[in-house]
Design a protein around this motif. Structure first.
Motif, PDB file in Angstrom:
ATOM      1  N   THR A   1       1.945  39.512   9.662  1.00 19.73           N
ATOM      2  CA  THR A   1       1.255  39.143   8.429  1.00 19.73           C
ATOM      3  C   THR A   1       2.218  38.526   7.418  1.00 19.73           C
ATOM      4  O   THR A   1       3.315  39.030   7.199  1.00 19.73           O
ATOM      5  CB  THR A   1       0.591  40.377   7.798  1.00 19.73           C
ATOM      6  N   ILE A   2       1.810  37.425   6.821  1.00 23.13           N
ATOM      7  CA  ILE A   2       2.592  36.788   5.765  1.00 23.13           C
ATOM      8  C   ILE A   2       1.671  36.473   4.594  1.00 23.13           C
ATOM      9  O   ILE A   2       0.443  36.457   4.734  1.00 23.13           O
ATOM     10  CB  ILE A   2       3.271  35.483   6.243  1.00 23.13           C
ATOM     11  N   ASP A   3       2.261  36.244   3.434  1.00 19.76           N
ATOM     12  CA  ASP A   3       1.486  35.785   2.283  1.00 19.76           C
ATOM     13  C   ASP A   3       1.257  34.288   2.440  1.00 19.76           C
ATOM     14  O   ASP A   3       2.172  33.485   2.278  1.00 19.76           O
ATOM     15  CB  ASP A   3       2.234  36.066   0.971  1.00 19.76           C
ATOM     16  N   ARG A   4       0.037  33.910   2.792  1.00 12.95           N
ATOM     17  CA  ARG A   4      -0.245  32.513   3.112  1.00 12.95           C
ATOM     18  C   ARG A   4      -1.370  31.990   2.243  1.00 12.95           C
ATOM     19  O   ARG A   4      -2.415  32.626   2.111  1.00 12.95           O
ATOM     20  CB  ARG A   4      -0.628  32.403   4.597  1.00 12.95           C
TER      21      ARG A   4
ATOM     22  N   VAL B   1       0.867  -1.169   0.000  1.00  9.97           N
ATOM     23  CA  VAL B   1       0.000   0.000   0.000  1.00  9.97           C
ATOM     24  C   VAL B   1       0.906   1.223   0.000  1.00  9.97           C
ATOM     25  O   VAL B   1       1.748   1.377   0.886  1.00  9.97           O
ATOM     26  CB  VAL B   1      -0.943   0.032   1.213  1.00  9.97           C
ATOM     27  N   LEU B   2       0.746   2.070  -1.002  1.00  7.62           N
ATOM     28  CA  LEU B   2       1.565   3.266  -1.135  1.00  7.62           C
ATOM     29  C   LEU B   2       0.837   4.471  -0.552  1.00  7.62           C
ATOM     30  O   LEU B   2      -0.361   4.652  -0.778  1.00  7.62           O
ATOM     31  CB  LEU B   2       1.895   3.528  -2.604  1.00  7.62           C
ATOM     32  N   MET B   3       1.574   5.279   0.198  1.00  7.39           N
ATOM     33  CA  MET B   3       0.992   6.450   0.845  1.00  7.39           C
ATOM     34  C   MET B   3       1.557   7.733   0.223  1.00  7.39           C
ATOM     35  O   MET B   3       2.756   7.970   0.258  1.00  7.39           O
ATOM     36  CB  MET B   3       1.288   6.437   2.353  1.00  7.39           C
ATOM     37  N   TYR B   4       0.662   8.528  -0.331  1.00  5.35           N
ATOM     38  CA  TYR B   4       1.002   9.844  -0.854  1.00  5.35           C
ATOM     39  C   TYR B   4       0.265  10.908  -0.042  1.00  5.35           C
ATOM     40  O   TYR B   4      -0.717  10.616   0.657  1.00  5.35           O
ATOM     41  CB  TYR B   4       0.575   9.980  -2.316  1.00  5.35           C
ATOM     42  N   HIS B   5       0.732  12.142  -0.168  1.00  2.00           N
ATOM     43  CA  HIS B   5       0.032  13.279   0.432  1.00  2.00           C
ATOM     44  C   HIS B   5      -0.255  14.345  -0.625  1.00  2.00           C
ATOM     45  O   HIS B   5      -1.394  14.686  -0.877  1.00  2.00           O
ATOM     46  CB  HIS B   5       0.842  13.878   1.576  1.00  2.00           C
ATOM     47  N   ARG B   6       0.816  14.862  -1.235  1.00  3.39           N
ATOM     48  CA  ARG B   6       0.661  15.941  -2.202  1.00  3.39           C
ATOM     49  C   ARG B   6       1.373  15.609  -3.521  1.00  3.39           C
ATOM     50  O   ARG B   6       2.429  14.977  -3.518  1.00  3.39           O
ATOM     51  CB  ARG B   6       1.224  17.256  -1.648  1.00  3.39           C
ATOM     52  N   ILE B   7       0.783  16.077  -4.624  1.00  2.00           N
ATOM     53  CA  ILE B   7       1.444  16.031  -5.925  1.00  2.00           C
ATOM     54  C   ILE B   7       1.674  17.491  -6.303  1.00  2.00           C
ATOM     55  O   ILE B   7       0.806  18.168  -6.864  1.00  2.00           O
ATOM     56  CB  ILE B   7       0.592  15.294  -6.975  1.00  2.00           C
ATOM     57  N   ALA B   8       2.850  17.986  -5.935  1.00  2.00           N
ATOM     58  CA  ALA B   8       3.123  19.417  -6.052  1.00  2.00           C
ATOM     59  C   ALA B   8       4.610  19.671  -5.889  1.00  2.00           C
ATOM     60  O   ALA B   8       5.366  18.785  -5.457  1.00  2.00           O
ATOM     61  CB  ALA B   8       2.339  20.184  -4.988  1.00  2.00           C
ATOM     62  N   THR B   9       5.022  20.889  -6.202  1.00  2.00           N
ATOM     63  CA  THR B   9       6.410  21.319  -5.995  1.00  2.00           C
ATOM     64  C   THR B   9       6.384  22.615  -5.184  1.00  2.00           C
ATOM     65  O   THR B   9       6.547  23.704  -5.747  1.00  2.00           O
ATOM     66  CB  THR B   9       7.130  21.544  -7.341  1.00  2.00           C
ATOM     67  N   PRO B  10       6.171  22.519  -3.873  1.00  2.00           N
ATOM     68  CA  PRO B  10       6.063  23.717  -3.034  1.00  2.00           C
ATOM     69  C   PRO B  10       7.426  24.341  -2.756  1.00  2.00           C
ATOM     70  O   PRO B  10       8.473  23.773  -3.082  1.00  2.00           O
ATOM     71  CB  PRO B  10       5.442  23.167  -1.748  1.00  2.00           C
ATOM     72  N   ALA B  11       7.390  25.497  -2.108  1.00  2.00           N
ATOM     73  CA  ALA B  11       8.639  26.196  -1.783  1.00  2.00           C
ATOM     74  C   ALA B  11       9.477  25.423  -0.782  1.00  2.00           C
ATOM     75  O   ALA B  11      10.705  25.512  -0.788  1.00  2.00           O
ATOM     76  CB  ALA B  11       8.316  27.589  -1.235  1.00  2.00           C
TER      77      ALA B  11
ATOM     78  N   GLU C   1       5.289  25.820   8.792  1.00  2.00           N
ATOM     79  CA  GLU C   1       6.433  25.849   7.873  1.00  2.00           C
ATOM     80  C   GLU C   1       6.619  27.240   7.284  1.00  2.00           C
ATOM     81  O   GLU C   1       7.735  27.775   7.241  1.00  2.00           O
ATOM     82  CB  GLU C   1       6.223  24.843   6.738  1.00  2.00           C
ATOM     83  N   GLN C   2       5.524  27.814   6.815  1.00  2.00           N
ATOM     84  CA  GLN C   2       5.608  29.119   6.171  1.00  2.00           C
ATOM     85  C   GLN C   2       6.054  30.204   7.152  1.00  2.00           C
ATOM     86  O   GLN C   2       6.888  31.047   6.822  1.00  2.00           O
ATOM     87  CB  GLN C   2       4.254  29.483   5.555  1.00  2.00           C
ATOM     88  N   ARG C   3       5.514  30.173   8.360  1.00  2.00           N
ATOM     89  CA  ARG C   3       5.817  31.229   9.317  1.00  2.00           C
ATOM     90  C   ARG C   3       7.227  31.102   9.909  1.00  2.00           C
ATOM     91  O   ARG C   3       7.919  32.112  10.067  1.00  2.00           O
ATOM     92  CB  ARG C   3       4.782  31.244  10.438  1.00  2.00           C
ATOM     93  N   ILE C   4       7.653  29.910  10.227  1.00  2.00           N
ATOM     94  CA  ILE C   4       8.943  29.745  10.904  1.00  2.00           C
ATOM     95  C   ILE C   4      10.101  29.579   9.933  1.00  2.00           C
ATOM     96  O   ILE C   4      11.186  30.133  10.147  1.00  2.00           O
ATOM     97  CB  ILE C   4       8.896  28.542  11.874  1.00  2.00           C
ATOM     98  N   LEU C   5       9.906  28.850   8.864  1.00  2.00           N
ATOM     99  CA  LEU C   5      11.016  28.535   7.977  1.00  2.00           C
ATOM    100  C   LEU C   5      11.157  29.483   6.789  1.00  2.00           C
ATOM    101  O   LEU C   5      12.261  29.628   6.250  1.00  2.00           O
ATOM    102  CB  LEU C   5      10.879  27.102   7.461  1.00  2.00           C
ATOM    103  N   LEU C   6      10.077  30.132   6.375  1.00  2.00           N
ATOM    104  CA  LEU C   6      10.131  30.949   5.178  1.00  2.00           C
ATOM    105  C   LEU C   6      10.084  32.455   5.422  1.00  2.00           C
ATOM    106  O   LEU C   6      10.318  33.238   4.499  1.00  2.00           O
ATOM    107  CB  LEU C   6       8.990  30.564   4.225  1.00  2.00           C
TER     108      LEU C   6
END
Length: 335
Positions: A205-208, A17-27, A120-125
């Motif tokens: 405020t961040i671009d989220r 059984v294969l587990m995926y979450h997202r099909i994407a290329t995020p930042a 992730e966006q707030r702390i790492l980016l």
């Protein structure tokens, strides 16, 4: 009689059984949850050529009836990300590949996102953050000093985007991110919301992107496809092992009922968020009338597998050849 003897004497290496979450290329992808559309298509091409891809309900039936499992694979997706609808499903349809999608009820919220994506966006980016963070918890105060990592250079920001779990926490930003993640994950939903609200005020405020998840109409559309199954993933995506049995039952039962009402389909399976479970979890899954449940524990599905804790392998952003090698390795882990 021949069929009976075949079941007894032919060695069956089990199904995956294969587990995926997202099909994407995020930042950024610190948990390696994303597979690019290009790599996903290569993976599907390999599966199409070498394996029999079947729905989860068929796989569980084969386990119960002791039908052969060798060279059978099931594809699953957790969390209900919007890119499952825009990127994964068209490719699955292109190659006639069935898949099961497990949804929380977060699709009902106005802002369709999860706390870990926002973290992730707030702390790492975020290039510049206040140096000192103080969080008031129930029995203690969480204090953290970012020191020189309060402001990231362009080079440091680029390096941060390449970091993923398992690599060293080489600066204070990464330390803070991981400590907050470990703090928030087992917390109650109310406490999670409280911590995130404090972090929003602290980071500013961040671009989220607040619409990372599928909406109700997209889930209904998915349910109408003969290729796709809909599964539950609880109401709030809690770590079930930290909840009392009654709370676990509520999270499971309410998600099942809501999804059945939305889709008009019987919801047969559930995926445990984070793979988190304790001795009550499988009991409550059965009490909620699920026919099977999947975990995040890596392993091969055999006729001896617990239908309420079926193992899965998480697929990362591998090209076709690297994916082929991983599949071969996973198939060998069936001892």
């Amino acid at each position: 009689m021949k069929r009976f003897l075949r079941k007894i004497f032919i060695r069956d290496s089990g199904a995956l059984v294969l587990m995926y979450h997202r099909i994407a290329t995020p930042a950024i992808d610190p948990w390696e949850l994303c597979v690019s559309p290009e790599n996903f298509e290569q993976q599907l091409l390999y599966l199409k050529q070498e394996y029999r891809v079947i729905p989860m309900q068929e796989l569980t039936q084969r386990i119960q009836t002791r039908e052969p499992l060798k060279n059978y694979i099931a594809i699953t997706f957790d969390d209900g990300y919007r890119d499952n609808y825009t990127h994964a499903m068209p490719l699955l349809e292109k190659y006639s590949m069935p898949a099961t999608f497990f949804f929380t009820l977060q699709f009902q919220a106005a802002d369709k996102f999860y706390w870990w994506d926002e973290l992730e966006q707030r702390i790492l980016l975020t290039p510049t953050l206040p140096r000192h963070l103080s969080l008031s918890l129930e029995s203690e105060t969480f204090e953290f000093d970012l020191s020189d990592a309060a402001t990231l250079t362009a080079s440091q920001q680029s390096e941060m985007r390449c970091w993923y779990y398992g690599k060293p926490l080489y600066n204070a930003r990464l330390e803070l991110f991981y400590k907050l993640w470990a703090l928030i994950k087992p917390a109650s939903i109310a406490k999670q919301q409280s911590i995130m609200q404090t972090l929003r005020a602290w980071t500013g405020t961040i671009d989220r992107d607040t619409n990372l998840l599928m909406d109700a109409a997209q889930i209904q559309s998915t349910a109408q496809s003969s290729l796709f199954e809909i599964g539950a993933h609880t109401v709030n995506h809690p770590a079930l092992e930290y909840l009392e049995a009654e709370e676990q039952n509520h999270e499971m039962q309410q998600s099942k009922t809501a999804l059945e009402t939305l889709t008009g389909k019987y919801i047969a399976g559930i995926a445990y968020p984070y793979g988190s479970m304790n001795h009550d979890t499988s009991v409550q899954a059965q009490a909620s009338a699920f026919r099977y449940a999947v975990s995040t524990q890596a392993g091969v599905c055999t006729h001896a597998s617990d239908l309420y804790a079926l193992p899965r392998f998480q697929v990362t952003n591998l090209d076709g050849e690297a994916f082929r090698k991983s599949i071969k390795i996973w198939q060998g882990n069936n001892g």
